[in-house]
Motif scaffolding. Structure first.
Motif, PDB file in Angstrom:
ATOM      1  N   GLN A   2       0.819  -1.207   0.000  1.00  0.00           N
ATOM      2  CA  GLN A   2       0.000   0.000   0.000  1.00  0.00           C
ATOM      3  C   GLN A   2       0.858   1.265   0.000  1.00  0.00           C
ATOM      4  OE1 GLN A   2      -2.849   0.247   3.214  1.00  0.00           O
ATOM      5  NE2 GLN A   2      -4.279   1.304   1.895  1.00  0.00           N
ATOM      6  N   ASP A   3       1.951   1.271   0.757  1.00  0.00           N
ATOM      7  CA  ASP A   3       2.816   2.446   0.812  1.00  0.00           C
ATOM      8  C   ASP A   3       3.698   2.590  -0.429  1.00  0.00           C
ATOM      9  OD1 ASP A   3       4.183   0.156   1.566  1.00  0.00           O
ATOM     10  OD2 ASP A   3       5.552   1.231   2.898  1.00  0.00           O
ATOM     11  N   LYS A   4       3.837   1.533  -1.231  1.00  0.00           N
ATOM     12  CA  LYS A   4       4.671   1.580  -2.437  1.00  0.00           C
ATOM     13  C   LYS A   4       3.847   1.783  -3.707  1.00  0.00           C
ATOM     14  CE  LYS A   4       8.127  -1.379  -0.382  1.00  0.00           C
ATOM     15  NZ  LYS A   4       8.832  -2.632  -0.441  1.00  0.00           N
ATOM     16  N   LEU A   5       2.545   1.961  -3.572  1.00  0.00           N
ATOM     17  CA  LEU A   5       1.668   2.083  -4.732  1.00  0.00           C
ATOM     18  C   LEU A   5       1.993   3.315  -5.575  1.00  0.00           C
ATOM     19  CD1 LEU A   5      -0.632   0.530  -6.028  1.00  0.00           C
ATOM     20  CD2 LEU A   5      -2.214   1.974  -4.786  1.00  0.00           C
ATOM     21  N   ASP A   6       2.486   4.379  -4.964  1.00  0.00           N
ATOM     22  CA  ASP A   6       2.849   5.594  -5.709  1.00  0.00           C
ATOM     23  C   ASP A   6       4.015   5.348  -6.664  1.00  0.00           C
ATOM     24  OD1 ASP A   6       0.872   6.978  -4.376  1.00  0.00           O
ATOM     25  OD2 ASP A   6       2.230   7.714  -2.811  1.00  0.00           O
ATOM     26  N   GLU A   7       4.841   4.342  -6.373  1.00  0.00           N
ATOM     27  CA  GLU A   7       5.978   4.013  -7.226  1.00  0.00           C
ATOM     28  C   GLU A   7       5.570   3.244  -8.473  1.00  0.00           C
ATOM     29  OE1 GLU A   7       8.927   1.901  -4.941  1.00  0.00           O
ATOM     30  OE2 GLU A   7       8.594   3.184  -3.200  1.00  0.00           O
ATOM     31  N   VAL A   8       4.359   2.708  -8.487  1.00  0.00           N
ATOM     32  CA  VAL A   8       3.899   1.888  -9.608  1.00  0.00           C
ATOM     33  C   VAL A   8       3.393   2.796 -10.720  1.00  0.00           C
ATOM     34  CG1 VAL A   8       2.284   0.104 -10.350  1.00  0.00           C
ATOM     35  CG2 VAL A   8       3.317  -0.021  -8.080  1.00  0.00           C
ATOM     36  N   VAL A   9       4.192   2.910 -11.777  1.00  0.00           N
ATOM     37  CA  VAL A   9       3.825   3.669 -12.969  1.00  0.00           C
ATOM     38  C   VAL A   9       3.877   2.698 -14.134  1.00  0.00           C
ATOM     39  CG1 VAL A   9       4.423   5.614 -14.447  1.00  0.00           C
ATOM     40  CG2 VAL A   9       4.806   5.767 -11.987  1.00  0.00           C
ATOM     41  N   LEU A  10       2.743   2.531 -14.789  1.00  0.00           N
ATOM     42  CA  LEU A  10       2.638   1.551 -15.868  1.00  0.00           C
ATOM     43  C   LEU A  10       2.619   2.244 -17.225  1.00  0.00           C
ATOM     44  CD1 LEU A  10      -0.049  -0.705 -14.176  1.00  0.00           C
ATOM     45  CD2 LEU A  10       2.410  -1.090 -14.266  1.00  0.00           C
ATOM     46  N   GLU A  11       3.142   1.548 -18.239  1.00  0.00           N
ATOM     47  CA  GLU A  11       3.243   2.118 -19.577  1.00  0.00           C
ATOM     48  C   GLU A  11       1.891   2.225 -20.271  1.00  0.00           C
ATOM     49  OE1 GLU A  11       5.934  -0.491 -21.563  1.00  0.00           O
ATOM     50  OE2 GLU A  11       7.575  -0.052 -20.182  1.00  0.00           O
ATOM     51  N   ASN A  12       1.033   1.231 -20.069  1.00  0.00           N
ATOM     52  CA  ASN A  12      -0.181   1.147 -20.865  1.00  0.00           C
ATOM     53  C   ASN A  12      -1.433   1.001 -20.000  1.00  0.00           C
ATOM     54  OD1 ASN A  12      -1.801   0.913 -23.119  1.00  0.00           O
ATOM     55  ND2 ASN A  12      -1.348  -1.236 -23.446  1.00  0.00           N
ATOM     56  N   ALA A  13      -1.406   1.537 -18.771  1.00  0.00           N
ATOM     57  CA  ALA A  13      -2.562   1.388 -17.895  1.00  0.00           C
ATOM     58  C   ALA A  13      -2.547   2.464 -16.816  1.00  0.00           C
ATOM     59  CB  ALA A  13      -2.556   0.009 -17.240  1.00  0.00           C
ATOM     60  N   LYS A  14      -3.735   2.742 -16.318  1.00  0.00           N
ATOM     61  CA  LYS A  14      -3.881   3.664 -15.196  1.00  0.00           C
ATOM     62  C   LYS A  14      -4.064   2.852 -13.923  1.00  0.00           C
ATOM     63  CE  LYS A  14      -6.024   7.354 -17.860  1.00  0.00           C
ATOM     64  NZ  LYS A  14      -7.240   8.188 -18.031  1.00  0.00           N
ATOM     65  N   VAL A  15      -3.626   3.421 -12.799  1.00  0.00           N
ATOM     66  CA  VAL A  15      -3.712   2.741 -11.513  1.00  0.00           C
ATOM     67  C   VAL A  15      -4.800   3.413 -10.658  1.00  0.00           C
ATOM     68  CG1 VAL A  15      -2.460   2.096  -9.418  1.00  0.00           C
ATOM     69  CG2 VAL A  15      -1.251   2.193 -11.611  1.00  0.00           C
ATOM     70  N   ILE A  16      -5.685   2.568 -10.112  1.00  0.00           N
ATOM     71  CA  ILE A  16      -6.729   3.039  -9.205  1.00  0.00           C
ATOM     72  C   ILE A  16      -6.583   2.246  -7.911  1.00  0.00           C
ATOM     73  CG2 ILE A  16      -9.197   3.206  -8.780  1.00  0.00           C
ATOM     74  CD1 ILE A  16      -9.665   3.009 -11.732  1.00  0.00           C
ATOM     75  N   ALA A  17      -6.699   2.915  -6.778  1.00  0.00           N
ATOM     76  CA  ALA A  17      -6.641   2.230  -5.485  1.00  0.00           C
ATOM     77  C   ALA A  17      -8.009   2.276  -4.827  1.00  0.00           C
ATOM     78  CB  ALA A  17      -5.603   2.887  -4.588  1.00  0.00           C
ATOM     79  N   LEU A  18      -8.502   1.117  -4.421  1.00  0.00           N
ATOM     80  CA  LEU A  18      -9.748   1.057  -3.663  1.00  0.00           C
ATOM     81  C   LEU A  18      -9.451   1.426  -2.212  1.00  0.00           C
ATOM     82  CD1 LEU A  18     -11.353  -2.228  -5.047  1.00  0.00           C
ATOM     83  CD2 LEU A  18     -11.990   0.128  -5.570  1.00  0.00           C
ATOM     84  N   THR A  19     -10.329   2.208  -1.628  1.00  0.00           N
ATOM     85  CA  THR A  19     -10.129   2.648  -0.247  1.00  0.00           C
ATOM     86  C   THR A  19     -11.165   2.067   0.700  1.00  0.00           C
ATOM     87  OG1 THR A  19     -11.508   4.601  -0.568  1.00  0.00           O
ATOM     88  CG2 THR A  19      -9.134   4.841  -0.996  1.00  0.00           C
ATOM     89  N   GLY A  20     -12.196   1.451   0.159  1.00  0.00           N
ATOM     90  CA  GLY A  20     -13.293   0.966   0.981  1.00  0.00           C
ATOM     91  C   GLY A  20     -14.490   1.902   0.904  1.00  0.00           C
ATOM     92  N   ASN A  21     -14.227   3.154   0.491  1.00  0.00           N
ATOM     93  CA  ASN A  21     -15.293   4.148   0.359  1.00  0.00           C
ATOM     94  C   ASN A  21     -15.518   4.597  -1.083  1.00  0.00           C
ATOM     95  OD1 ASN A  21     -15.647   4.221   3.164  1.00  0.00           O
ATOM     96  ND2 ASN A  21     -14.029   5.739   3.388  1.00  0.00           N
ATOM     97  N   ASN A  22     -14.686   4.151  -2.008  1.00  0.00           N
ATOM     98  CA  ASN A  22     -14.793   4.637  -3.382  1.00  0.00           C
ATOM     99  C   ASN A  22     -15.225   3.557  -4.379  1.00  0.00           C
ATOM    100  OD1 ASN A  22     -12.434   3.147  -3.369  1.00  0.00           O
ATOM    101  ND2 ASN A  22     -11.254   4.640  -4.547  1.00  0.00           N
TER     102      ASN A  22
END
Length: 187
Positions: free
Chosen positions: A37-57
């Motif tokens: 969870q704390d390393k998710l900001d480091e994940v940059v993908l070439e051909n996709a967008k990253v979305i994080a579920l929070t439990g409220n979204n």
């Protein structure tokens, strides 16, 4: 698993050809233990967008994936655990999407060829100390019939433990009778 290897694996999966009739790829990254969870900001993908579920979204993510954007590839990071399928607003999207896990238990399960479901994951976690040895994981994958249920895995582990004890001349507790433990000795 380190972040660079995860990014490489995800980029490889997003670059793979799409199945017939698919316009995009959605991968759900399950991380119930929130190891990344704390390393998710480091994940940059070439051909996709990253979305994080929070439990409220969950509702807004479902709307995005099902109505607003039907062509973009997405990696949906899910640290959420649902007790009942009815609680998961994204279940229908998950069913036609791909699954990704990067924790040690998932890596071991892939290595052993075990079916990935919550009950089997729990059983492998119970035997974490036993499966820590690579030769024991290899023993599972080289069986004629790989265990398909937690009960089958439990029986296989017990038989391997008994086999190891019998070779060393030890004893195995058979059953408890009040305060006595009956043992079967191998000579």
């Amino acid at each position: 698993m380190d972040t660079d290897k995860i990014i490489q694996d995800l980029n490889r999966r997003f670059a793979a050809p799409l199945p017939e009739f698919y316009q995009r790829r959605i991968i759900f990254w399950y991380d119930e233990d929130k190891e990344f969870q704390d390393k998710l900001d480091e994940v940059v993908l070439e051909n996709a967008k990253v979305i994080a579920l929070t439990g409220n979204n969950a509702f807004s993510v479902k709307k995005l994936l099902s109505v607003d954007d039907l062509t973009t590839n997405y990696l949906v990071y899910s640290p959420c655990v649902y007790n009942r399928p009815d609680d998961n607003w994204l279940l229908d999207v998950e069913l036609y999407s791909e699954e990704f896990r990067a924790d040690l238990i998932s890596i071991w399960m892939d290595e052993m060829g075990l079916i990935s479901n919550p009950a089997m994951r729990k059983q492998v976690k119970n035997y974490r100390a036993y499966f820590n040895a690579k030769d024991r994981r290899l023993k599972v994958s080289t069986q004629n019939k790989v265990p398909e249920t937690p009960a089958q895995l439990h029986m296989a582990v017990i038989s391997w433990k008994a086999e190891g004890i019998s070779k060393s001349g030890g004893s195995i507790p058979i059953y408890r009778r009040k305060s006595k433990v009956m043992r079967l000795s191998f000579i």
